[in-house]
Design an enzyme around this catalytic site. Sequence first.
Site, PDB file in Angstrom:
ATOM      1  N   ASP A  37       0.613  -0.541   0.190  1.00 54.95           N
ATOM      2  CA  ASP A  37       0.163  -0.409   0.255  1.00 54.95           C
ATOM      3  C   ASP A  37       0.582   1.122  -0.235  1.00 54.95           C
ATOM      4  OD1 ASP A  37      -1.904   2.776   0.797  1.00 54.95           O
ATOM      5  OD2 ASP A  37      -3.111   0.861   1.198  1.00 54.95           O
ATOM      6  N   SER A  83      -6.958   4.451  -1.490  1.00 51.08           N
ATOM      7  CA  SER A  83      -6.470   3.031  -1.396  1.00 51.08           C
ATOM      8  C   SER A  83      -8.250   2.270  -1.836  1.00 51.08           C
ATOM      9  CB  SER A  83      -6.229   2.642  -0.003  1.00 51.08           C
ATOM     10  OG  SER A  83      -4.849   2.609  -0.120  1.00 51.08           O
ATOM     11  N   ASP A 283       2.694   3.118   3.738  1.00 49.39           N
ATOM     12  CA  ASP A 283       1.644   3.546   2.905  1.00 49.39           C
ATOM     13  C   ASP A 283       1.659   5.097   4.452  1.00 49.39           C
ATOM     14  OD1 ASP A 283      -0.323   5.454   1.436  1.00 49.39           O
ATOM     15  OD2 ASP A 283      -1.375   5.124   3.683  1.00 49.39           O
ATOM     16  N   HIS A 287       3.133   9.010   5.198  1.00 49.29           N
ATOM     17  CA  HIS A 287       1.742   9.391   5.011  1.00 49.29           C
ATOM     18  C   HIS A 287       3.212  10.389   6.553  1.00 49.29           C
ATOM     19  CE1 HIS A 287      -1.024   9.829   2.590  1.00 49.29           C
ATOM     20  NE2 HIS A 287      -1.969   8.325   3.232  1.00 49.29           N
ATOM     21  N   ASP A 325      -1.012   0.788  -4.785  1.00 58.74           N
ATOM     22  CA  ASP A 325      -2.409   0.791  -5.432  1.00 58.74           C
ATOM     23  C   ASP A 325      -2.597   2.189  -5.452  1.00 58.74           C
ATOM     24  OD1 ASP A 325      -1.684   1.300  -2.478  1.00 58.74           O
ATOM     25  OD2 ASP A 325      -3.992   1.776  -1.503  1.00 58.74           O
TER      26      ASP A 325
END
Length: 409
Positions: A37, A83, A283, A287, A325
């Site tokens: 991800d 996502s 992911d 972030h 993704d």
Amino acid sequence: MATTAVVGAVLNPVLSADAASDHGGGRARSVIFINGDGMSAAHREAARLYLTGLDGQLTMDKLPVSGQLSTSPHDPATAVTDSAAAATAWATGTKTYNGAISVDVDGKPLPILGRQAKAAGKSTGLVTTAQVTDASPAAWFSQTANRSAQDEIARQYLADSKPDVILGGGEDWWLPAGTPGAWPDKPAEDPSEASKGTKGNLIDQAKSEGYQYVSTAQGLAQAKRGKLLGLFSNEEMFQQRPEGQGDVYSPAVDLATMTKKALDTLSTNKKGFFLFVEEEGIDEFAHENNGARVLQAMESLEKAVEVARAYVTAHPDTLLVVTGDHDCGGLTVEDTSGSDESGSDLSTEDGPFAVHGSNLKFVMDWTTTGHTGVDVPVTAQGPLSTLFTGKHPNTYVHEVLSQVLTSRH
């Protein structure tokens, strides 16, 4: 589903030949689909340098077929996906708005591969370091207009799609408020975490429907083959924060172990299986522009890919696909030159990090704390894998996987 298959065959004549056969070796019976991800090419390159060195190669990059996927959604407000919309494209072949879980732009539920695979007689499973009801796994096995409805997603797992194996985090969503489970409410590392479901005690319901429930590594190791629910944290299986501010990546059970257990269980079905595997930490830490934790999560993903590739080598009727993704962080890999303009705010240099086996170092340079719209690499092995050569929209994943997962052969 028949309409989708016909459309896919028209757009890609090679798919209309013998469904689920050749284009990479033999007939496909099973699918392992692995999502890093938030992972784009830069994340893979940073991990390659850090884990294998200048001349090394990640297992995920050793898969013999490679291509690219574009990731844009059909969202009225943005051209950059989240996502939920990205996973919906994979699971349904339809682009939709951000936040949607396998519903179209009008909120209408779409047919999903997780249920279609079950209808074809295959076993199904999901493994993630996120909540098991988070957006990426949810799109394969549920339909809701809002990805935040994670207790509803859990309810649909039990009532409708019935995955045989469910392993990951997110116990909070399976229990009503005021009913802590194996993972206590308000833990010291994050006091905001607590049971919050509104659909009753779904863990008890799962047990009544034949699921073994486990919450520890030992419990997972001792679990017998059969329907299995394992929840190994309140929410995600890590604490996603900026570096040095309470960030922790130390899952109670690592992704590779969960993947191996899932394969051991699902592989008993002679009709085949579908397994979704996800490393969410890439992911979440991207972030936070936390390069050190991103590299840890990438190593976790790499070990899970090693498990999957070993399985595919022993079971060549399995299609293995590894991709992301979307990109998160707008990452690039740079040298350690002090003349670069980056260094603060949304253009932050992170590192330096050592290049494995050398005296060299590299810097991970972030340009945003959000997602971007760049293409993501896809690598694959097994029957139908060569169809991933070239550049395709993310909906193309559905076109290929449906040839395997909707077949009753």
